[in-house]
Design an enzyme around this catalytic site. Structure first.
Site, short mmCIF file in Angstrom:
data_model
loop_
_atom_site.label_atom_id
_atom_site.label_comp_id
_atom_site.label_asym_id
_atom_site.label_seq_id
_atom_site.Cartn_x
_atom_site.Cartn_y
_atom_site.Cartn_z
N GLY A 81 1.00 -1.39 -0.06
CA GLY A 81 0.11 0.12 -0.13
C GLY A 81 0.92 1.17 -0.37
O GLY A 81 2.23 1.23 -1.08
N ASN A 90 3.78 -0.09 11.87
CA ASN A 90 3.48 0.56 13.81
C ASN A 90 2.70 -0.90 14.55
O ASN A 90 2.93 -1.47 14.49
CB ASN A 90 2.72 1.78 13.80
CG ASN A 90 2.92 2.68 12.88
OD1 ASN A 90 4.36 3.48 13.48
ND2 ASN A 90 2.12 3.70 12.41
N ALA A 133 4.15 7.74 4.38
CA ALA A 133 3.56 7.58 2.62
C ALA A 133 1.93 7.61 2.60
O ALA A 133 0.54 7.40 3.97
CB ALA A 133 3.72 6.49 2.39
N LYS A 166 6.51 5.08 19.39
CA LYS A 166 5.92 5.57 18.52
C LYS A 166 4.35 5.58 19.11
O LYS A 166 3.19 5.02 18.22
CB LYS A 166 6.40 4.87 17.69
CG LYS A 166 5.65 5.56 16.16
CD LYS A 166 6.00 5.29 14.91
CE LYS A 166 5.34 5.68 14.12
NZ LYS A 166 5.70 4.78 12.14
N ASN A 171 0.74 6.85 19.24
CA ASN A 171 -0.15 6.77 18.27
C ASN A 171 -1.43 6.29 19.64
O ASN A 171 -2.36 6.31 18.80
CB ASN A 171 -0.27 5.07 17.80
CG ASN A 171 0.56 6.10 16.23
OD1 ASN A 171 0.77 7.25 15.91
ND2 ASN A 171 2.09 5.02 16.42
N GLU A 217 -6.02 -0.49 13.47
CA GLU A 217 -4.58 -0.94 14.16
C GLU A 217 -4.79 -1.13 15.33
O GLU A 217 -3.77 -1.60 16.52
CB GLU A 217 -3.86 -1.10 13.89
CG GLU A 217 -3.34 -1.43 12.00
CD GLU A 217 -1.64 -0.59 11.74
OE1 GLU A 217 -1.84 0.26 11.78
OE2 GLU A 217 -1.32 -1.52 11.58
P1 NAD Z 1 -2.02 0.35 3.48
O1 NAD Z 1 -3.52 0.20 3.96
O2 NAD Z 1 -1.35 1.50 2.81
O3 NAD Z 1 -0.90 -0.62 2.97
C1 NAD Z 1 -1.72 -1.87 3.60
C2 NAD Z 1 -1.45 -2.80 2.09
O4 NAD Z 1 -1.80 -4.29 2.57
C3 NAD Z 1 -3.23 -2.15 1.28
O5 NAD Z 1 -2.41 -2.27 0.36
C4 NAD Z 1 -3.91 -3.86 1.37
O6 NAD Z 1 -4.25 -4.17 0.03
C5 NAD Z 1 -2.04 -5.00 1.89
N1 NAD Z 1 -3.09 -6.00 2.87
C6 NAD Z 1 -4.06 -5.94 3.10
N2 NAD Z 1 -4.06 -7.76 3.84
C7 NAD Z 1 -2.95 -7.97 3.10
C8 NAD Z 1 -2.76 -10.13 2.82
N3 NAD Z 1 -3.65 -10.61 3.66
N4 NAD Z 1 -1.67 -9.78 1.60
C9 NAD Z 1 -1.09 -8.89 1.40
N5 NAD Z 1 -1.59 -7.75 1.06
C10 NAD Z 1 -2.77 -7.60 2.27
O7 NAD Z 1 -1.01 1.20 5.29
P2 NAD Z 1 -0.11 1.88 5.32
O8 NAD Z 1 -0.42 3.64 5.63
O9 NAD Z 1 0.74 1.71 3.91
O10 NAD Z 1 0.72 0.83 6.61
C11 NAD Z 1 1.49 -0.45 6.87
C12 NAD Z 1 2.24 -0.18 8.24
O11 NAD Z 1 3.13 1.23 7.91
C13 NAD Z 1 0.74 0.31 9.34
O12 NAD Z 1 1.17 -0.55 10.19
C14 NAD Z 1 0.59 1.54 9.59
O13 NAD Z 1 0.93 1.41 10.63
C15 NAD Z 1 2.67 1.55 9.88
N6 NAD Z 1 3.13 2.24 9.23
C16 NAD Z 1 2.32 3.52 7.66
C17 NAD Z 1 2.82 5.21 7.60
C18 NAD Z 1 2.38 5.58 6.57
O14 NAD Z 1 2.72 6.54 7.06
N7 NAD Z 1 1.07 5.47 6.13
C19 NAD Z 1 3.72 5.32 8.59
C20 NAD Z 1 4.61 4.55 9.39
C21 NAD Z 1 4.04 3.87 9.54
#
Ligand code: NAD
Length: 309
Positions: free
Chosen positions: A12, A107, A133, A189, A193, A272
């Site tokens: 994602g 996270n 992102a 963190k 959160n 989450e």
């Molecule tokens: P997101 O929802 O954009 O991406 C998650 C992806 O996982 C999606 O594309 C979804 O289709 C995929 N997915 C779901 N089930 C799946 C499966 N069974 N097999 C394969 N893929 C699957 O989430 P994100 O924002 O990229 O966050 C990902 C992690 O990083 C989370 O734990 C979030 O808390 C952490 N995080 C996010 C950010 C941010 O700025 N977005 C920053 C730091 C940490």
């Protein structure tokens, strides 16, 4: 630099950013996801990536579903939301071999525990990242501002897997350091959160709107403080003043921000909360501490999550 076979499980916002940057650095990257529209867009047009370095298309990426992974990767980075980690790894077993290093920068708490079932001892890496992102639409991801990564071997070992991972992430310009004290950063963190994500998810306030009454900031500081107290009871050197300053800074300066948990609620996805407030409450029980604000917020977000979609 040695070219490495890297799989990104959960491509994602974060997974696509990391996959795109690692592919640009010359690694052989496969994105594994279940979002068929996103996978198809990347296969047809490449990944459109927008960062401070500009907007470009990354074409040297493979994009497929987890169950069609066939080759063991040198490194697999898990970037699903935490509630999907185990199911995703079960489906992606084809990408896992005896030498595969498994990294989580997700996270929340408990990420190492979820990964150890799927990798050889010493091959699980865990850490924290401040890179941001957002996924704008299928095939298109943006990330503005800078970030860092801190990680370590989950069992504390200094393996070649750790060294190679740090090297690959740095070659992609992602500013990675090996840090044996990363547990403190992970808990800090989580404390941030647990407070702001949970409160915004329940109230549907932006971060800044939490200051519309004095109660919002007071609640946020109570929850963050409870989490830090649990960390310290477990022997993790989390810093309460540091977390409180980060919470106050966000309330003052990130006023329009909608935390990911609020975005999940608005999009009808489950949050989450279990890996954040849920894990804090569970850890508090083990240490004999009471965390009433964190526990109340957990129950409230569970009610939101349980609404029919
Ligand atoms: P997101 O929802 O954009 O991406 C998650 C992806 O996982 C999606 O594309 C979804 O289709 C995929 N997915 C779901 N089930 C799946 C499966 N069974 N097999 C394969 N893929 C699957 O989430 P994100 O924002 O990229 O966050 C990902 C992690 O990083 C989370 O734990 C979030 O808390 C952490 N995080 C996010 C950010 C941010 O700025 N977005 C920053 C730091 C940490």
């Amino acid at each position: 630099m040695q070219t490495r076979q890297i799989a990104i499980l959960g491509a994602g916002a974060m997974g696509s950013l990391f996959g795109g940057r690692l592919a640009e650095a010359g690694h052989a990257v496969t994105l594994l996801d279940i979002d068929d529209a996103h996978l198809a867009a990347i296969r047809e047009h490449g990944l459109r990536l927008s960062t401070d370095a500009g907007e470009r298309v990354v074409r040297n990426l493979r994009a497929r579903r987890p169950e069609s992974a066939r080759e063991p990767a040198d490194l697999l980075i898990v970037f699903t939301k935490t509630l999907h980690t185990t199911a995703a790894l079960e489906a992606a077993r084809g990408a896992l071999g005896p030498q595969t290093a498994l990294l989580s920068l997700q996270n929340g708490l408990g990420n190492a525990e979820r990964l150890v079932r799927f990798a050889a001892p010493g091959h699980v890496l865990v850490g924290v990242t401040t890179w941001p992102a957002d996924k704008a639409e299928p095939g298109r991801v943006s990330s503005h501002g800078s970030g860092t990564i801190r990680l370590r071997g989950a069992d504390g070992s200094h393996t070649p897997a750790l060294a190679h991972t740090v090297e690959a992430l740095n070659a992609a310009g992602l500013a990675c350091t090996a840090d044996p004290d990363v547990w403190a950063a992970i808990w800090e963190k989580a404390a941030f959160n647990a407070a702001l994500n949970g409160l915004c998810a329940v109230t549907q306030c932006t971060v800044g709107e939490l200051t519309n009454t004095p109660d919002g900031e007071a609640l946020a500081l109570k929850i963050a403080g409870e989490t830090v107290a649990v960390a310290r009871a477990l022997g993790v050197d989390a810093n309460a003043a540091h977390v409180a300053a980060n919470v106050r800074h966000a309330l003052a300066h990130h006023r329009a921000h909608r935390p990911s948990m609020l975005q999940d609620v608005l999009a009808g996805r489950r949050t989450e909360i279990e890996a954040i407030n849920g894990a804090v409450v569970e850890a508090a029980r083990k240490t004999g501490l009471s965390v009433p604000y964190t526990e109340s917020l957990l129950h409230l977000v569970r009610l939101v999550d349980a609404r029919p979609r």
